[in-house]
Every structure is written in structure tokens, then in C-alpha cells.
Design a protein around this motif. Structure first.
Motif, mmCIF file in Angstrom:
data_model
loop_
_atom_site.group_PDB
_atom_site.id
_atom_site.type_symbol
_atom_site.label_atom_id
_atom_site.label_comp_id
_atom_site.label_asym_id
_atom_site.label_seq_id
_atom_site.Cartn_x
_atom_site.Cartn_y
_atom_site.Cartn_z
ATOM 1 N N ALA A 191 6.964 -3.982 3.357
ATOM 2 C CA ALA A 191 6.239 -3.029 4.214
ATOM 3 C C ALA A 191 4.795 -2.901 3.769
ATOM 4 O O ALA A 191 4.471 -3.019 2.590
ATOM 5 C CB ALA A 191 6.930 -1.674 4.178
ATOM 6 N N THR A 241 4.370 0.614 7.156
ATOM 7 C CA THR A 241 4.937 1.919 7.473
ATOM 8 C C THR A 241 4.107 2.673 8.520
ATOM 9 O O THR A 241 2.878 2.699 8.431
ATOM 10 C CB THR A 241 5.021 2.780 6.196
ATOM 11 N N GLY A 250 7.672 -7.723 -7.495
ATOM 12 C CA GLY A 250 7.461 -8.784 -8.466
ATOM 13 C C GLY A 250 8.077 -10.122 -8.118
ATOM 14 O O GLY A 250 8.118 -11.013 -8.963
ATOM 15 N N THR A 253 2.755 -8.891 -2.992
ATOM 16 C CA THR A 253 1.755 -9.445 -3.907
ATOM 17 C C THR A 253 2.035 -10.920 -4.194
ATOM 18 O O THR A 253 1.120 -11.754 -4.162
ATOM 19 C CB THR A 253 1.738 -8.620 -5.208
HETATM 20 C C1 LIG Z 1 -1.845 -3.111 -0.059
HETATM 21 C C2 LIG Z 1 -0.429 -2.633 -0.083
HETATM 22 C C3 LIG Z 1 0.034 -1.775 0.916
HETATM 23 C C4 LIG Z 1 1.362 -1.329 0.917
HETATM 24 N N1 LIG Z 1 1.803 -0.524 1.942
HETATM 25 C C5 LIG Z 1 3.120 -0.133 1.967
HETATM 26 C C6 LIG Z 1 3.628 0.632 3.044
HETATM 27 O O1 LIG Z 1 2.931 0.956 4.014
HETATM 28 N N2 LIG Z 1 4.932 1.010 2.991
HETATM 29 C C7 LIG Z 1 5.773 0.661 1.953
HETATM 30 O O2 LIG Z 1 6.959 1.005 1.975
HETATM 31 N N3 LIG Z 1 5.303 -0.092 0.945
HETATM 32 C C8 LIG Z 1 4.019 -0.491 0.925
HETATM 33 N N4 LIG Z 1 3.568 -1.269 -0.114
HETATM 34 C C9 LIG Z 1 4.505 -1.634 -1.196
HETATM 35 C C10 LIG Z 1 5.148 -2.987 -0.935
HETATM 36 O O3 LIG Z 1 5.899 -2.965 0.257
HETATM 37 C C11 LIG Z 1 6.049 -3.381 -2.123
HETATM 38 O O4 LIG Z 1 7.116 -2.458 -2.222
HETATM 39 C C12 LIG Z 1 5.328 -3.419 -3.457
HETATM 40 O O5 LIG Z 1 4.036 -4.000 -3.292
HETATM 41 C C13 LIG Z 1 6.109 -4.215 -4.506
HETATM 42 O O6 LIG Z 1 6.315 -5.537 -4.077
HETATM 43 P P1 LIG Z 1 5.414 -6.764 -4.611
HETATM 44 O O7 LIG Z 1 5.496 -6.743 -6.092
HETATM 45 O O8 LIG Z 1 6.035 -7.984 -3.994
HETATM 46 O O9 LIG Z 1 4.037 -6.531 -4.117
HETATM 47 C C14 LIG Z 1 2.235 -1.729 -0.121
HETATM 48 C C15 LIG Z 1 1.782 -2.600 -1.125
HETATM 49 C C16 LIG Z 1 0.464 -3.050 -1.119
HETATM 50 C C17 LIG Z 1 0.019 -3.996 -2.217
#
Ligand SMILES: Cc1cc2nc3c(=O)[nH]c(=O)nc-3n(C[C@H](O)[C@H](O)[C@H](O)COP(=O)(O)O)c2cc1C
Length: 336
Positions: free
Chosen positions: A28, A52, A287, A309
């Protein structure tokens, strides 16, 4: 819609009676406006998650003249963001999704949150109305975001030993008003923080299953700035300290891998001990960087994997072959 990068057949699966062409897709916040659907289809993602969104549009955070503060930590493979849930509102995004030309086996999900700052009754009504709008718009599943660290009201949920009362009331309300009244099969999963205290898991999982939710996602970004500081590579440390001190925000990327693995593994044990009467799935986020991580997640008992990420890290190397490359690695790891 032109399909250029189809996932390998062996990754397809049916969850909740819904066919997914692969179990990996965006987390998200990547497509807050549902703007990247065709791109996700063409790259070969297994599903598409919009949002979201909240009941009313939000501008998101601005501080020190910076709108939607974000910083990557490229040497570490991590990032910080303090966006503050900018979005156009449930109804605008639901209306956009309703217009999509749908692709088979490519489910669409919508991530929703109660409006931060609203009084409880108004927040619940707005959340429910949004979920119904998405149901009518034809989305296949809904993810309830209970874990954005960048808005008041989400941050402290469940990081303590004790479950947040507001959370329990929200889940009970959604149970009565949405889950029991669904007009068709629209699974609802709940996304928590990767900071969730594992001591809380037995209660949390029991509550979700009892209230007939369809799955759990671990999880969202972390605010454990001190605890993660020793994992930040020297070249990223100055930016890390500056950002976490001046903006705070949520940490994402490689540093979450252990946490999301531990929470999902523990959740899988609890779920298999509880033997729910309905289909209940674990979604892992946090991660995930490559195909090996995806394969490991399946072994840990996860059914679906989301990335943010790590996706961009891989995209910087493989471009539109990002999923092709990841699926190839994933299948190799699965056969090992
Ligand atoms: C720029 C950015 C915006 C995000 N916006 C949301 C969001 O709107 N809703 C949500 O549930 N998570 C949001 N997240 C969290 C991600 O969905 C995810 O849970 C988190 O980045 C961990 O995953 P990753 O390590 O693969 O980045 C956001 C993350 C980033 C980096």
C-alpha cells in the motif's frame, strides 16, 4: 491491456476462491490513486493494491517547506517517509477502479483507513461507507490499514503489551457492519506494524479470527529509530539521523526483514493451532528484496507477499523485468 511479462504458471494460486496469477504485488502507498494498474499488469505483478485512502481527501504532511518528506538510504537498502496519508478519498479512487478494464487472475485490492482525527462515530461511518464503495466498484479484497505511523491515532496501536481499545471497537464495528453484510466475497485483511509486540500476537490473531476477518498483514513501517540505527550503513547515517530527528516517519526496507519474518512465523503457528473454520491468510510486507525472500515467506506460512522499498531497488536494476527476475529467483529457491 497488453500483457508483456506473464508470471510463470506454477506461481498461480487460489486464495479465498480468488485466483492470483502470482503471490507477489505492490504494498500500500505505491499507487495511492490507483494510478499504476496497467503498469502493474504489464510488469507481471500478481495483484494490484490501491490506496491507502480515507473518507475525505488529505493533503499529507509538509514541514520545513518539504511536502511528503521521504529519503532513501541507498547503501542500506532502506528508506524513511513521513507522507501523512495523502490521498484523494475513498470515493474518487473507487470510481476510478470501477472504470478499469479488468485482467483475469489479477485481483485488485483497496487499502483503507479511518479518517485520522475524526471523532470515533464519524470515523467509523466514513470507513464503512468507503469499504462499501470499493465493494460496489468491484475490488476483490480490502486491506484495513491500522498501522500508519505518520498520522495521529495509528502510531501507538498495538506496539504496547495491551491492545488499543479503539482498534477493538473498529474491528467489532467492521465485523457487524461489513463482514456479516457483504453482498459478495470481498475478503478483508488487517495490516499492523512491524513493530507489533509479539506478546500481543495470540490476542490479535484470536480476535481477527473470531471476528471473521480473512487475514493479517505484517506489516507496516517501523518507528524504532534507535534500535535500527546500528543497521544503517555509514554513508546513510547522516541522512538517517537528520530525517528521524526532524520528521520522524516510518522506516522501510531491508532492516524490516527479520521483524516481518518473525511476526509472520509466529502468526502461522498460532493460526495452525487455532484451526480457523474459514480461510485465513498471512500477508508478509517489510524488507522483501528478492526472490529468495519471497520463497522464504512461503516456507514461513505466508500466502501473499507485498513489497515497496525492495521493489524500487530491484526496479532500478531490472526495470520492467523486475517481476520476471524475482519470479525466476523465487522458483529456483522453491526448488532447492
Ligand atoms: C513512501 C511510502 C508510502 C507508504 N504509504 C503507505 C500507505 O499509504 N498505506 C500503508 O498501509 N502503507 C504505506 N507504506 C508502507 C508500505 O506499504 C510497507 O508496509 C512498508 O514500506 C514496508 O515494506 P517495504 O520494506 O517493502 O518497503 C508506505 C511506504 C512508503 C515507503
Amino acid at each position: 491491456v497488453l500483457q508483456e511479462h506473464n508470471p510463470p504458471q506454477e506461481l498461480a494460486r487460489t486464495l479465498w476462491g480468488i485466483q492470483f496469477r502470482a503471490p507477489v504485488f505492490n504494498a500500500a502507498g505505491m499507487y495511492k490513486k490507483a494510478e499504476g494498474y496497467i503498469r502493474a499488469v504489464q510488469q507481471g505483478a500478481g495483484a494490484f493494491l490501491a490506496g491507502t485512502t480515507t473518507a475525505r481527501a488529505r493533503a499529507g504532511n509538509t514541514k520545513k517547506y518539504i511536502r511528503h518528506p521521504f529519503v532513501p538510504y541507498p547503501s542500506t537498502g532502506a528508506a524513511s517517509n513521513w507522507m501523512g496519508l495523502p490521498n484523494e478519498g475513498h470515493s474518487v479512487v473507487a470510481a476510478r477502479i470501477a472504470q478499469f478494464e479488468r485482467v483475469p487472475d489479477m485481483p485488485i485490492g483497496a487499502s483503507v483507513s479511518a479518517q485520522p482525527g475524526d471523532a470515533e462515530g464519524i470515523a467509523l461511518a466514513g470507513l464503512l461507507e468507503g469499504m462499501r464503495q470499493y465493494e460496489r466498484a468491484g475490488v476483490d479484497f480490502i486491506e484495513l490499514n491500522e498501522s500508519c505511523p505518520n498520522v495521529a491515532g495509528h502510531a501507538k496501536n498495538n506496539s504496547a503489551q495491551r491492545m488499543d481499545d479503539g482498534l477493538i471497537r473498529r474491528l467489532e464495528f467492521i465485523h457487524h457492519e461489513f463482514l456479516l453484510k457483504r453482498k459478495r466475497n470481498v475478503p478483508v485483511i488487517v495490516k499492523f506494524s512491524n513493530d507489533t509486540d509479539s506478546a500481543l500476537l495470540p490476542l490479535l490473531i484470536d480476535l481477527l479470527i473470531t471476528l471473521r476477518f480473512d487475514g493479517v498483514n505484517f506489516g507496516n513501517t517501523s518507528t524504532a529509530y534507535q534500535a535500527f540505527e546500528n543497521q544503517i550503513k555509514p554513508g546513510d547515517l547522516k541522512a538517517y539521523k537528520y530525517f528521524t530527528k526532524n520528521f520522524g516517519g516510518g522506516l522501510s526496507g531491508s532492516i524490516l526483514r527479520q521483524h516481518s519474518a518473525a511476526l509472520c512465523t509466529e502468526a502461522a503457528k498460532l493460526i495452525s493451532a487455532q484451526k480457523p473454520a474459514h480461510e485465513f491468510h498471512i500477508i508478509r510486507t517489510g524488507g522483501l528484496q528478492n526472490g529468495q525472500d519471497m520463497a522464504d515467506s512461503l516456507v514461513a506460512g505466508c500466502s501473499l507477499m507485498q513489497w515497496y522499498t525492495g521493489y524500487y531497488e530491484q526496479f532500478s536494476q531490472y526495470g520492467n523485468k523486475v517481476y520476471d527476475h524475482t519470479y525466476k529467483q523465487m522458483i529456483q529457491a522453491m526448488h532447492h
